[in-house]
Design an enzyme around this catalytic site. Sequence first.
Site, PDB file in Angstrom:
ATOM      1  CB  SER A 146      -0.725   0.020   1.388  1.00  0.00           C
ATOM      2  OG  SER A 146      -1.121   1.242   1.396  1.00  0.00           O
ATOM      3  CE1 TYR A 159      -4.732  -1.919   4.620  1.00  0.00           C
ATOM      4  CE2 TYR A 159      -3.896   0.784   4.215  1.00  0.00           C
ATOM      5  CZ  TYR A 159      -4.196  -1.045   3.605  1.00  0.00           C
ATOM      6  OH  TYR A 159      -4.447  -0.711   2.476  1.00  0.00           O
TER       7      TYR A 159
END
Length: 287
Positions: A146, A159
């Site tokens: 990401s 995350y």
Amino acid sequence: MTPYVFRGRTAVLTGAASGIGEQLAYGLAGRGSNLVLVDVDGERLATVAQRLGQVHPHVAVETIVADLSDRSAVDGVASRVLTSYPSLGLLINNAGIALGGRFDQVTVDEFETVMNVNFRAPMLLTHALLPALKAAPGAHLVNVSSLFGLIAPAGQSAYSASKFALRGLSQALHSELADDGIGVTTVHPGGIRTRIAESALVGTGVPAEEVEPNQKVFAKLLTFPADRAARQILDAVGKRKARLLIASSAKVPDLLARLLPVAHERIVRAATSASVSRARAPQGVAR
């Protein structure tokens, strides 16, 4: 390495029911790959498989409904795949889940759920399916990290931790698997237009009044079309690229993080704080 050959090979793809994963499924089928599609959402997954059957009737499509936060479910997926496919061309670890909230606002269980889906599941699947990848000359592995595997903004501790971990594993595997002829691509998407913002978990300790403004901020970042992202990923696989950054929302922060290893944190914090402030402002009031 020679270019990756899609046609006639089997690809295992997680998170295949929506977003980038769904578009990857369509793209892989269009390039002639047979598919094993994995997702927790059985209804959406069935819809994707039905569409694939209509458009690409000569491509074999198998679906597996599994909750990748559950280790036994991940082990079950790996066992089922190995039983049917002792030789695999491609594994794409794409499934992911987000969690909003500062570290002191999320529970350990919530944090672990994110780590289990975003890092443990890819690690376990890769480890279990590695013999099948090694059995297929010129196989390839894709791990979808990401933007938050490049930078770690406040409110994204779980995350970011999971995506940084996946990035580190991928980079090590890129070196380790080269002698086996297996390519490894680490993907860092920026703001891709998917359901991740609306499906994200919210930490138990996050005040209710903060939830909507933060969701709006991150939803506004999701502008890059998922089908374009999928094409870039598959093109990168074909060319055996080690690293792929998608959209300027990933490329600019990556450049900042490399040029300003410490100072970039202040820039990111200022930008996100300003965005949240604007989101909280009453409609028609400018700040």
